[in-house]
Enzyme design. Structure first.
Site: not given
Ligand code: 5GP
Length: 110
Positions: A96, A98
């Site tokens: 993903h 951001h």
């Molecule tokens: P990462 O840390 O893997 O780069 O980003 C994962 C993102 O997913 C985090 O910013 C976190 O806040 C978001 N996230 C985790 N669980 C959920 C969820 O259930 N719904 C949404 N909309 N975002 C989520």
């Protein structure tokens, strides 16, 4: 087993979806780090950048980001971030990006 983000894509878990097409789905982050914080997720389950295939839904992330940024009115600028692995704090093993904007973003990131 489906990833958390596949469950969101399949509407099994609620999220505020702001954009979708044949290749990606985008929804607002549950814990936003900027006034606009949107996750752009390829429909295809790829665990992260380290497992990236040559072709696939991920190739549409940049085009989706441009469209969403325009949709969100981010005319002053924005940032696209992909966290890969524990050192970068990746917490969901479904690729993903951001999309962050709506405020001045400092550089370098932490
Ligand atoms: P990462 O840390 O893997 O780069 O980003 C994962 C993102 O997913 C985090 O910013 C976190 O806040 C978001 N996230 C985790 N669980 C959920 C969820 O259930 N719904 C949404 N909309 N975002 C989520």
């Amino acid at each position: 087993m489906a990833t958390l983000f596949t469950k969101i894509i399949n509407r099994e878990i609620p999220a505020e979806i702001v954009y979708e097409d044949e290749h990606v789905v985008a929804f607002r982050d549950i814990d936003p780090k900027a006034p606009v914080h949107i996750l752009i997720v390829p429909r295809q389950e790829v665990s992260g950048l380290a497992a990236l295939p040559e072709l696939g839904d991920h190739t549409r992330i940049l085009n989706a980001a441009k469209t969403i940024a325009e949709q969100e009115g981010l005319s002053g600028g924005y940032r696209l971030v992909i966290n890969q692995g524990p050192d970068a704090g990746q917490s969901v093993d479904h690729l993903h990006a951001h999309l962050l904007g709506g405020r001045t973003l400092t550089w370098p990131p932490g």
